[in-house]
Every structure is written in structure tokens, then in C-alpha cells.
Motif scaffolding. Structure first.
Motif, PDB file in Angstrom:
ATOM      1  N   ARG A 272      45.219  55.035  38.771  1.00 35.56           N
ATOM      2  CA  ARG A 272      45.121  54.039  37.703  1.00 35.56           C
ATOM      3  C   ARG A 272      46.353  53.129  37.666  1.00 35.56           C
ATOM      4  NH1 ARG A 272      42.294  53.481  32.965  1.00 35.56           N
ATOM      5  NH2 ARG A 272      41.122  55.371  33.470  1.00 35.56           N
ATOM      6  N   ASP A 273      47.504  53.658  38.076  1.00 33.92           N
ATOM      7  CA  ASP A 273      48.735  52.877  37.999  1.00 33.92           C
ATOM      8  C   ASP A 273      48.654  51.621  38.857  1.00 33.92           C
ATOM      9  OD1 ASP A 273      49.732  54.768  36.333  1.00 33.92           O
ATOM     10  OD2 ASP A 273      50.884  55.836  37.886  1.00 33.92           O
ATOM     11  N   ILE A 274      47.996  51.715  40.006  1.00 36.37           N
ATOM     12  CA  ILE A 274      47.906  50.556  40.898  1.00 36.37           C
ATOM     13  C   ILE A 274      47.132  49.429  40.221  1.00 36.37           C
ATOM     14  CG2 ILE A 274      47.016  49.727  43.113  1.00 36.37           C
ATOM     15  CD1 ILE A 274      47.440  52.501  44.244  1.00 36.37           C
ATOM     16  N   ILE A 275      46.025  49.790  39.565  1.00 38.38           N
ATOM     17  CA  ILE A 275      45.178  48.782  38.919  1.00 38.38           C
ATOM     18  C   ILE A 275      45.884  48.194  37.698  1.00 38.38           C
ATOM     19  CG2 ILE A 275      42.945  48.424  37.790  1.00 38.38           C
ATOM     20  CD1 ILE A 275      41.866  50.665  39.571  1.00 38.38           C
ATOM     21  N   GLU A 276      46.537  49.045  36.902  1.00 37.26           N
ATOM     22  CA  GLU A 276      47.239  48.547  35.715  1.00 37.26           C
ATOM     23  C   GLU A 276      48.402  47.649  36.099  1.00 37.26           C
ATOM     24  OE1 GLU A 276      48.278  52.029  33.558  1.00 37.26           O
ATOM     25  OE2 GLU A 276      46.273  52.273  32.657  1.00 37.26           O
ATOM     26  N   ASN A 277      49.135  48.006  37.150  1.00 36.18           N
ATOM     27  CA  ASN A 277      50.246  47.148  37.608  1.00 36.18           C
ATOM     28  C   ASN A 277      49.729  45.801  38.094  1.00 36.18           C
ATOM     29  OD1 ASN A 277      52.106  49.138  37.040  1.00 36.18           O
ATOM     30  ND2 ASN A 277      52.110  49.964  39.118  1.00 36.18           N
ATOM     31  N   GLY A 282      49.049  39.839  36.541  1.00 38.82           N
ATOM     32  CA  GLY A 282      48.178  38.695  36.338  1.00 38.82           C
ATOM     33  C   GLY A 282      46.962  38.645  37.249  1.00 38.82           C
ATOM     34  N   ALA A 283      46.671  39.709  37.967  1.00 40.36           N
ATOM     35  CA  ALA A 283      45.504  39.716  38.855  1.00 40.36           C
ATOM     36  C   ALA A 283      44.222  39.799  38.042  1.00 40.36           C
ATOM     37  CB  ALA A 283      45.577  40.895  39.830  1.00 40.36           C
ATOM     38  N   THR A 284      43.219  39.059  38.473  1.00 33.58           N
ATOM     39  CA  THR A 284      41.906  39.121  37.824  1.00 33.58           C
ATOM     40  C   THR A 284      41.139  40.322  38.349  1.00 33.58           C
ATOM     41  OG1 THR A 284      40.865  37.739  39.509  1.00 33.58           O
ATOM     42  CG2 THR A 284      41.875  36.617  37.621  1.00 33.58           C
ATOM     43  N   ASP A 285      40.014  40.644  37.663  1.00 33.06           N
ATOM     44  CA  ASP A 285      39.184  41.758  38.128  1.00 33.06           C
ATOM     45  C   ASP A 285      38.662  41.516  39.543  1.00 33.06           C
ATOM     46  OD1 ASP A 285      39.292  43.561  35.971  1.00 33.06           O
ATOM     47  OD2 ASP A 285      37.951  42.283  34.803  1.00 33.06           O
ATOM     48  N   PHE A 286      38.313  40.272  39.846  1.00 35.09           N
ATOM     49  CA  PHE A 286      37.796  39.978  41.183  1.00 35.09           C
ATOM     50  C   PHE A 286      38.889  40.162  42.233  1.00 35.09           C
ATOM     51  CE2 PHE A 286      36.737  37.101  44.693  1.00 35.09           C
ATOM     52  CZ  PHE A 286      35.459  37.537  44.985  1.00 35.09           C
ATOM     53  N   GLN A 287      40.110  39.763  41.928  1.00 39.04           N
ATOM     54  CA  GLN A 287      41.212  39.946  42.865  1.00 39.04           C
ATOM     55  C   GLN A 287      41.535  41.423  43.044  1.00 39.04           C
ATOM     56  OE1 GLN A 287      44.103  37.463  40.889  1.00 39.04           O
ATOM     57  NE2 GLN A 287      43.794  35.756  42.349  1.00 39.04           N
ATOM     58  N   ILE A 288      41.520  42.169  41.939  1.00 34.87           N
ATOM     59  CA  ILE A 288      41.758  43.617  42.037  1.00 34.87           C
ATOM     60  C   ILE A 288      40.686  44.268  42.901  1.00 34.87           C
ATOM     61  CG2 ILE A 288      41.808  45.766  40.723  1.00 34.87           C
ATOM     62  CD1 ILE A 288      43.003  44.171  38.396  1.00 34.87           C
ATOM     63  N   PHE A 289      39.433  43.839  42.705  1.00 39.92           N
ATOM     64  CA  PHE A 289      38.310  44.416  43.453  1.00 39.92           C
ATOM     65  C   PHE A 289      38.422  44.121  44.944  1.00 39.92           C
ATOM     66  CE2 PHE A 289      34.019  43.712  45.206  1.00 39.92           C
ATOM     67  CZ  PHE A 289      33.545  45.019  45.167  1.00 39.92           C
ATOM     68  N   THR A 290      38.723  42.879  45.300  1.00 41.94           N
ATOM     69  CA  THR A 290      38.731  42.494  46.704  1.00 41.94           C
ATOM     70  C   THR A 290      40.010  42.886  47.429  1.00 41.94           C
ATOM     71  OG1 THR A 290      39.518  40.283  46.069  1.00 41.94           O
ATOM     72  CG2 THR A 290      37.138  40.581  46.355  1.00 41.94           C
TER      73      THR A 290
END
Length: 383
Positions: A272-277, A282-290
Motif C-alpha cells: 500500500r505504501d507504494i500507491i499512497e506515495n 500527485g499521480a492520478t489513478d490511471f498513472q498509478i495503474f499503468t
């Protein structure tokens, strides 16, 4: 102290033996199919594939040469000489006869009296001498029924027939490319859709998420046959009909529940830490996903890709309902093998070759991606 975690179990030998037995049981049919695909029809009819490397005894129907072209006169008697076998054959005849009811009437090298002065002599290597008058030595030639010991024989003619013949029933080349046309999109489309859905169910908060997950799990147990006819009526009603688009959508719909369930379980286990960081940066959900989720989820994606590819490649039922047309232009390999079984049921060498061609691609895909299979299946099982 025997049950302390980390110690070696005393039943390891039983596990190893079980694995070896399972591997052998799986390997034997595949090996037999491969060997049979290179054997001739006579070899398959007389011995099992496990005897392919040894000489076999066969009952053969042979014919002499055309007497009208090959007879010569010697001392007032007409003679036809030649060899019953093809050039280079190492078969050895033990017994022979001129009638199917008396195959063993004569020994090799023995002269048979055919009546009215007509005689026939057949040697063990296939050489024959046929004597008589001009009226007796006419026609297509004398049929010889022989029992011969033939050496092992392998041929590529079966693959030439299956892959390159112009026959619409024997040729598997068109069915091979049709199957690829069905399988590749039917594997990629559900992976793409399921990856987006799995990320949303794993890391995005929205109303009804738990209920949606429960519905997806429930869809895993819905029988495929239950939805075939309603789905076909829907396709016909909206104008899709029977074609590649219809079969792609059908495979996508039937594969999505497992894909979403598998990928969601894997994505939930990611740190979870990677996604929260990433969100803090400022990353969007689409950027986090890709940029984060997809690269880390490759084992699960590959695991589902193996299952989906094998299922769609070996599928017959969905193709029969949503794809097969009257002209056979979109026939897949499984249906082509069924056609071969109906039209060439006695030609086991053709069936074995067609079956091995059909399983060769799934075998390549499985062995190329098997290292991701266990990692993907165990995703989410341990926290």
C-alpha cells in the motif's frame, strides 16, 4: 520435535513419487501422439507407438508389375520379373499367397502352381518370377497377399497432408490461422478489461464495491452452457450474428469473472505504501495503474493469459455456437479435427498429426510462461 516448522517432512519421498507418476501419465499420451504422427498407416495398424523403433509383422497386399509391359519370352515361355516392394525397402516376406483366404499358403522362395502351367515364385526380399503363356500373363498384374517383417518407418508425408494439402477436409493450415484469429483477441481483450476492473475493486473506494465483488465470485460458478443460447439470441438481435466479433465477446464474457477475481486478489496484496506515495506525489489513478500496478501484476496477468489461451484454443462448444458457418471459412482446429474424425476415421496417422499440430502451440505457450503460473495462482492467498 518432528513437527517443528522448517524441518523436512518424512513423506517427501511419497510426494516425489506422486509427482513423477503424474508427469509420466501426462507425458505418455503426448509422446505417443508425437510418434504416431510420423508413422505410416500400416505401421499404426499393426503395432502400438511404443514399438515404433522395432520391426513389426504386417499383412500386406502387393501387386506385380503390368505383364503387358514387362513380360519377356524365354524358351517359349513368357516371364514377368520384378520386386513387389518399393525401391530401398528392407521388408522380408515370410509367407505369401495369391488369395486373401490363404495368406500363408507358400513359404518365401517356394514356387506356387497356379494351374495350366502358370507358376509364381516370391522370394523373401520381394523378388518374384511369374511364368505362363501370353494369354495368362495379361491384365493389371497378380495380387500377392504376404506376411512380412518390416523395419521401423517414419515419414513427413502426414504433416505435408495436414498442413499443405489442397483438400478442404485434410488441410489444417486455414483452421490453424482461424484459431489464432479467435484465440489472440479473446485472450487480450478480457485481460485489458479485467485489469482495469481489478484495480478499481482493489484500490478505489466507491459505493457497492463489496456487493460487486460478491457478484463476480458468484459468476464463477455459472455454467457456460446456461448462457449460450440467450447470448446467441442477443448477438443475432443486435446484428453481430455469427462471426469473429461474436466469439471474441463470448469468450470475453465467460473469462472475465475468473480474470477479475484473480487479478484483484493479486493487486490487493501489493504494498500500500507504494500507491499512497504515488498519490502524495500527485499521480492520478490511471498513472498509478499503468506505471506501478501493471508492471507489478505481470505474474498474475501471465497466469490468466495461460488459462484463457488454453481454453479458447481448445474450445469447440463456443466456436460451434458463435462462429461456424456453412462454408467452413472460419472453421477452427478443434472443429476441423472433428471433421477429420468423421471423414477419415480410419486414417489414424492423419488424425494423430492433426491432433499434435493442434496441441503444439498450447504446449509452447505453457512452457514459455509456466514460471509465472504458480506465482499468479498463489496471489493473495497469504498476507
Amino acid at each position: 520435535m518432528d513437527n517443528i516448522a522448517g524441518t523436512k517432512s518424512s513423506l517427501t519421498w511419497a510426494v516425489n513419487i506422486s509427482v513423477v507418476v503424474l508427469v509420466v501419465l501426462w507425458l505418455f499420451p503426448t509422446l505417443g501422439l508425437l510418434i504416431s504422427s510420423f508413422r505410416t498407416a500400416d505401421q499404426i495398424a499393426t503395432s502400438g507407438w511404443w514399438k515404433a523403433m522395432f520391426p513389426s509383422e504386417q499383412n500386406l497386399v502387393l501387386r506385380t508389375g503390368d505383364p503387358d509391359d514387362e513380360r519377356v519370352e524365354r524358351d517359349g515361355v513368357f516371364v514377368v520379373e520384378g520386386n513387389l516392394f518399393a525401391t530401398g525397402s528392407e521388408a522380408e516376406i515370410s509367407v505369401w499367397g495369391t488369395s486373401s483366404r490363404e495368406i500363408s499358403a507358400y513359404e518365401a522362395g517356394e514356387t506356387a502352381d497356379l494351374g495350366d502351367g502358370e507358376t509364381m515364385t516370391v522370394e523373401s526380399n520381394g523378388d518374384y518370377v511369374w511364368t505362363g503363356d501370353a494369354e495368362q500373363l495379361t491384365g493389371r498384374g497378380q495380387r500377392i497377399f504376404a506376411t512380412a517383417v518390416t523395419p521401423p518407418e517414419f515419414t513427413l508425408d502426414n504433416y505435408k497432408t495436414v498442413l499443405f494439402s489442397g483438400s478442404p477436409t485434410d488441410n489444417m493450415a486455414r483452421a490453424f490461422f482461424n484459431t489464432l484469429t479467435v484465440t489472440i483477441p479473446a485472450t487480450i481483450i478480457p485481460i485489458v478489461v479485467a485489469a482495469f476492473a481489478a484495480y478499481a475493486l482493489a484500490w478505489m473506494d466507491f459505493r457497492g464495491r463489496a456487493l460487486l465483488i460478491a457478484v463476480i465470485v458468484g459468476l464463477l460458478v455459472v455454467p457456460l452452457q446456461l448462457a449460450l443460447i440467450p447470448l446467441l439470441k442477443l448477438h443475432l438481435g443486435i446484428g453481430i450474428g455469427k462471426g469473429y466479433l461474436g466469439v471474441w465477446l463470448a469468450h470475453t464474457g465467460f473469462g472475465l469473472p475468473l480474470a477479475i477475481y484473480l487479478l484483484r486478489n493479486y493487486m490487493v496484496g501489493l504494498p500500500r505504501d507504494i500507491i499512497e506515495n504515488a498519490k502524495v506525489d500527485g499521480a492520478t489513478d490511471f498513472q498509478i495503474f499503468t506505471k506501478i500496478i501493471l508492471p507489478l501484476s505481470f505474474p498474475a496477468l501471465a497466469s490468466f493469459a495461460i488459462f484463457q489461451f488454453l481454453w479458447t484454443w481448445n474450445d469447440l462448444l463456443v466456436a460451434k455456437v458463435f462462429l461456424i458457418d456453412a462454408s467452413g471459412e472460419t472453421t477452427v482446429m478443434t472443429n476441423q479435427i472433428v471433421e477429420l474424425l468423421g471423414t477419415r476415421g480410419g486414417n489414424w496417422e492423419i488424425l494423430a498429426t492433426a491432433a499434435f499440430v493442434s496441441i503444439s502451440v498450447p504446449l509452447i505457450v505453457f512452457f514459455a510462461m509456466q514460471k509465472y503460473l504458480v506465482r499468479g495462482l498463489l496471489a493473495g492467498s497469504v498476507k
